[in-house]
Design a protein around this motif. Structure first.
Motif, PDB file in Angstrom:
ATOM      1  N   THR A  80      -9.413  12.690 -24.271  1.00 13.24           N
ATOM      2  CA  THR A  80      -8.726  12.209 -23.199  1.00 13.24           C
ATOM      3  C   THR A  80      -7.904  10.654 -23.539  1.00 13.24           C
ATOM      4  N   ARG A 120      -3.366  18.895 -23.283  1.00 17.71           N
ATOM      5  CA  ARG A 120      -3.888  19.587 -22.123  1.00 17.71           C
ATOM      6  C   ARG A 120      -4.677  20.905 -22.116  1.00 17.71           C
ATOM      7  N   GLU A 124      -8.584  21.460 -21.057  1.00 16.58           N
ATOM      8  CA  GLU A 124      -9.137  22.674 -20.107  1.00 16.58           C
ATOM      9  C   GLU A 124     -10.084  23.292 -20.760  1.00 16.58           C
ATOM     10  N   ARG A 127     -13.358  21.888 -19.779  1.00 17.59           N
ATOM     11  CA  ARG A 127     -13.997  22.288 -18.546  1.00 17.59           C
ATOM     12  C   ARG A 127     -14.978  23.014 -18.515  1.00 17.59           C
ATOM     13  N   GLU A 135     -13.018  16.824 -14.064  1.00 13.63           N
ATOM     14  CA  GLU A 135     -12.918  16.782 -12.372  1.00 13.63           C
ATOM     15  C   GLU A 135     -12.538  15.048 -12.256  1.00 13.63           C
ATOM     16  N   GLU A 138      -9.263  14.029 -13.573  1.00 13.43           N
ATOM     17  CA  GLU A 138      -8.340  14.686 -12.698  1.00 13.43           C
ATOM     18  C   GLU A 138      -8.229  13.767 -11.446  1.00 13.43           C
ATOM     19  N   ARG A 139      -9.324  13.273 -11.069  1.00 14.01           N
ATOM     20  CA  ARG A 139      -9.151  12.473  -9.794  1.00 14.01           C
ATOM     21  C   ARG A 139      -8.486  11.085 -10.061  1.00 14.01           C
ATOM     22  N   GLN A 141      -6.492  10.554 -12.472  1.00 15.03           N
ATOM     23  CA  GLN A 141      -5.188  10.677 -13.075  1.00 15.03           C
ATOM     24  C   GLN A 141      -4.555  12.020 -12.833  1.00 15.03           C
ATOM     25  N   PRO A 142      -4.168  12.387 -11.546  1.00 14.47           N
ATOM     26  CA  PRO A 142      -3.897  13.257 -11.008  1.00 14.47           C
ATOM     27  C   PRO A 142      -2.743  14.361 -11.880  1.00 14.47           C
ATOM     28  N   ILE A 144      -2.742  14.746 -14.957  1.00 16.98           N
ATOM     29  CA  ILE A 144      -3.379  15.524 -16.068  1.00 16.98           C
ATOM     30  C   ILE A 144      -3.617  17.010 -15.772  1.00 16.98           C
TER      31      ILE A 144
END
Length: 144
Positions: A80, A120, A124, A127, A135, A138-139, A141-142, A144
């Protein structure tokens, strides 16, 4: 999928136990033929082995994921950080292109964009191992 497999293994193991109980119950009332004993033992063996295999495989997979998670979290944070660094670099290149139009900056931007796409994809891939951390990122930093 694991829920279905666990349910299926539970059903198989239940059939195994019920068949064993049935054999004991039947032998209390009459003597079973060799064929009946063989058939019932085969049923017990097959359902017991298959149910145990499915249940054990799922348990081993879950245990492996739990064992890897602490290490995966740290590695995920590093991926990240690299991904965010690439975004900062990309933004800086865009600023430089506006200040000093140069086709060489376009080439550098293309290379950085390839690295961002790889980052990216790596995020994934994580995940599957640490979905909660993905998650959370993603919350925060929308984009990404």
């Amino acid at each position: 999928m694991d829920v279905v497999q666990n349910w299926f293994s539970f059903v198989l193991l239940t059939i195994c136990v019920l068949t064993a109980v049935t054999v004991v119950g039947l032998t209390a009332f009459r003597e079973l033929t060799t064929f009946e004993v063989g058939l019932l033992q085969l049923l017990i063996l097959a359902t017991g082995l298959l149910g145990s295999y499915i249940f054990g495989r799922n348990a081993a997979r879950a245990g492996a994921v739990e064992l890897v998670k602490p290490h995966a979290r740290a590695a995920f944070r590093r991926v990240t950080a690299l991904y965010e660094s690439q975004h900062r670099l990309s933004n800086r290149i865009e600023e430089l292109k506006r200040e000093h139009p140069d086709h060489r900056l376009d080439l550098i931007q293309a290379l950085v964009n390839e690295q961002i796409a790889t980052g990216r994809d790596a995020l994934e891939d994580w995940r599957d191992i640490v979905p909660e951390e993905v998650e959370e990122i993603e919350r925060r930093q929308p984009g990404i």
